[in-house]
Design a protein around this motif. Sequence first.
Motif, PDB file in Angstrom:
ATOM      1  N   ALA A  94      47.576  33.433  31.979  1.00 47.17           N
ATOM      2  CA  ALA A  94      46.147  33.216  31.783  1.00 47.17           C
ATOM      3  C   ALA A  94      45.956  32.739  30.349  1.00 47.17           C
ATOM      4  O   ALA A  94      46.883  32.817  29.537  1.00 47.17           O
ATOM      5  CB  ALA A  94      45.359  34.500  32.033  1.00 47.17           C
ATOM      6  N   THR A  95      44.760  32.280  30.038  1.00 49.88           N
ATOM      7  CA  THR A  95      44.478  31.856  28.666  1.00 49.88           C
ATOM      8  C   THR A  95      43.492  32.786  27.971  1.00 49.88           C
ATOM      9  O   THR A  95      43.044  32.482  26.861  1.00 49.88           O
ATOM     10  CB  THR A  95      43.947  30.414  28.634  1.00 49.88           C
ATOM     11  N   THR A  96      43.177  33.910  28.593  1.00 48.79           N
ATOM     12  CA  THR A  96      42.430  34.966  27.910  1.00 48.79           C
ATOM     13  C   THR A  96      43.182  36.273  28.121  1.00 48.79           C
ATOM     14  O   THR A  96      43.835  36.467  29.158  1.00 48.79           O
ATOM     15  CB  THR A  96      40.982  35.126  28.437  1.00 48.79           C
ATOM     16  N   VAL A  97      43.081  37.156  27.134  1.00 51.57           N
ATOM     17  CA  VAL A  97      43.762  38.444  27.240  1.00 51.57           C
ATOM     18  C   VAL A  97      43.189  39.254  28.392  1.00 51.57           C
ATOM     19  O   VAL A  97      43.918  39.918  29.129  1.00 51.57           O
ATOM     20  CB  VAL A  97      43.644  39.213  25.908  1.00 51.57           C
ATOM     21  N   GLY A  98      41.872  39.176  28.582  1.00 49.24           N
ATOM     22  CA  GLY A  98      41.245  39.936  29.658  1.00 49.24           C
ATOM     23  C   GLY A  98      41.775  39.556  31.027  1.00 49.24           C
ATOM     24  O   GLY A  98      42.077  40.433  31.857  1.00 49.24           O
ATOM     25  N   GLN A  99      41.891  38.258  31.282  1.00 46.64           N
ATOM     26  CA  GLN A  99      42.404  37.820  32.580  1.00 46.64           C
ATOM     27  C   GLN A  99      43.867  38.222  32.761  1.00 46.64           C
ATOM     28  O   GLN A  99      44.263  38.671  33.840  1.00 46.64           O
ATOM     29  CB  GLN A  99      42.263  36.304  32.714  1.00 46.64           C
ATOM     30  N   ALA A 100      44.680  38.046  31.717  1.00 49.82           N
ATOM     31  CA  ALA A 100      46.089  38.401  31.824  1.00 49.82           C
ATOM     32  C   ALA A 100      46.262  39.900  32.042  1.00 49.82           C
ATOM     33  O   ALA A 100      47.111  40.332  32.833  1.00 49.82           O
ATOM     34  CB  ALA A 100      46.835  37.956  30.568  1.00 49.82           C
ATOM     35  N   ARG A 101      45.458  40.693  31.356  1.00 48.60           N
ATOM     36  CA  ARG A 101      45.551  42.147  31.530  1.00 48.60           C
ATOM     37  C   ARG A 101      45.121  42.551  32.933  1.00 48.60           C
ATOM     38  O   ARG A 101      45.685  43.487  33.524  1.00 48.60           O
ATOM     39  CB  ARG A 101      44.706  42.860  30.477  1.00 48.60           C
ATOM     40  N   ALA A 102      44.136  41.845  33.492  1.00 47.39           N
ATOM     41  CA  ALA A 102      43.696  42.147  34.858  1.00 47.39           C
ATOM     42  C   ALA A 102      44.829  41.913  35.856  1.00 47.39           C
ATOM     43  O   ALA A 102      44.980  42.665  36.830  1.00 47.39           O
ATOM     44  CB  ALA A 102      42.482  41.300  35.213  1.00 47.39           C
ATOM     45  N   VAL A 103      45.630  40.871  35.627  1.00 49.97           N
ATOM     46  CA  VAL A 103      46.786  40.619  36.498  1.00 49.97           C
ATOM     47  C   VAL A 103      47.774  41.776  36.402  1.00 49.97           C
ATOM     48  O   VAL A 103      48.254  42.295  37.420  1.00 49.97           O
ATOM     49  CB  VAL A 103      47.471  39.286  36.131  1.00 49.97           C
ATOM     50  N   VAL A 104      48.091  42.204  35.190  1.00 48.70           N
ATOM     51  CA  VAL A 104      49.032  43.307  34.998  1.00 48.70           C
ATOM     52  C   VAL A 104      48.509  44.580  35.657  1.00 48.70           C
ATOM     53  O   VAL A 104      49.257  45.296  36.342  1.00 48.70           O
ATOM     54  CB  VAL A 104      49.289  43.536  33.495  1.00 48.70           C
ATOM     55  N   ASP A 105      47.239  44.871  35.462  1.00 47.90           N
ATOM     56  CA  ASP A 105      46.651  46.077  36.063  1.00 47.90           C
ATOM     57  C   ASP A 105      46.733  46.033  37.586  1.00 47.90           C
ATOM     58  O   ASP A 105      47.036  47.046  38.237  1.00 47.90           O
ATOM     59  CB  ASP A 105      45.195  46.224  35.625  1.00 47.90           C
ATOM     60  N   ALA A 106      46.470  44.853  38.167  1.00 48.08           N
ATOM     61  CA  ALA A 106      46.513  44.722  39.626  1.00 48.08           C
ATOM     62  C   ALA A 106      47.933  44.878  40.144  1.00 48.08           C
ATOM     63  O   ALA A 106      48.173  45.515  41.185  1.00 48.08           O
ATOM     64  CB  ALA A 106      45.932  43.369  40.047  1.00 48.08           C
ATOM     65  N   VAL A 107      48.905  44.313  39.431  1.00 53.31           N
ATOM     66  CA  VAL A 107      50.319  44.433  39.820  1.00 53.31           C
ATOM     67  C   VAL A 107      50.747  45.890  39.801  1.00 53.31           C
ATOM     68  O   VAL A 107      51.410  46.381  40.731  1.00 53.31           O
ATOM     69  CB  VAL A 107      51.199  43.579  38.881  1.00 53.31           C
TER      70      VAL A 107
END
Length: 297
Positions: A94-107
């Motif tokens: 992702a190009t924002t920390v929020g979006q990338a963190r959301a992916v990690v949280d979902a995984v």
Amino acid sequence: MRIGLLGTGPWATAAHAPALQEHPDLDFTGVWGRRPEAAGELAERHGTRAYADVDALLADVDAVAVALPPSVQADLAVRAARAGCHLLLDKPVATTVGQARAVVDAVRAARVASVVFFTTRFVPGSAAWIDEQAKAGDWFTARAQWLGAVFSDDGHPFATPWRREKGALWDVGPHALSVLLPVLGDVRRVAAAVPGPLDTVQLVLDHEGGASSTLTLSLTAPPAACGAEVELRGASGVTHLPDGSEGAVASLRRAGDALLAAARTGTPHPCDAAFGLRVTEILVEAEHLLSGGADTD
């Protein structure tokens, strides 16, 4: 493992679809894209099914490979993980920390496997060199150059809107970081970020291992000047990243192997979504400095 493909653009067409079709342990179940006609054409070419509804595809597969712009990828990756699908993602996550963190949280919440395709990490010679240098340690400094001609070559298929918006920092910056971080350690801070010609950027990184590194990144280099190079200097002497000249399809098949192994064993791959998040955090810090923001250290 039944796997679907999200995306129908140049990268999906040239790399993902052939890799999924050729992989002996993956069942290429179907394709979904934002352009239904393109999904139909790609599916027909590879003997699989086009899906008009992304949720219908997610319900039919065990995993998805994503070949979409980062902002689109991140939201769909969260959706796929919540549907219980393992994830083969492209860089950057992702190009924002929020979006990338959301992916990690979902995984993590879904307990699915994730692998981010940093090309160099799945080329055997390059991967072995990275492991060897990480074990050697005691590096003093590193220099990385990742130079492409995507924007200097008229009609280049990868001159896509997201690359034009985000430039080399976000397109080839992840490749450089995927090599440097396992060898030199995490980045304590981006010490400097300086713009160069057109989309070219130069970074200075301070690593936890005590070394510093410099990166030159560009998608507007003259074609004759293009290429990727990493040089390490330290107590062990001087060494260079070997040429990784094999095609992306073979590397993507190995990324498929990595996803299968992570799903089977439950052991995270080094290039998982959490590593993708860390890369995004570093690039966001660099982007902040490039836009005139003060060093927050």
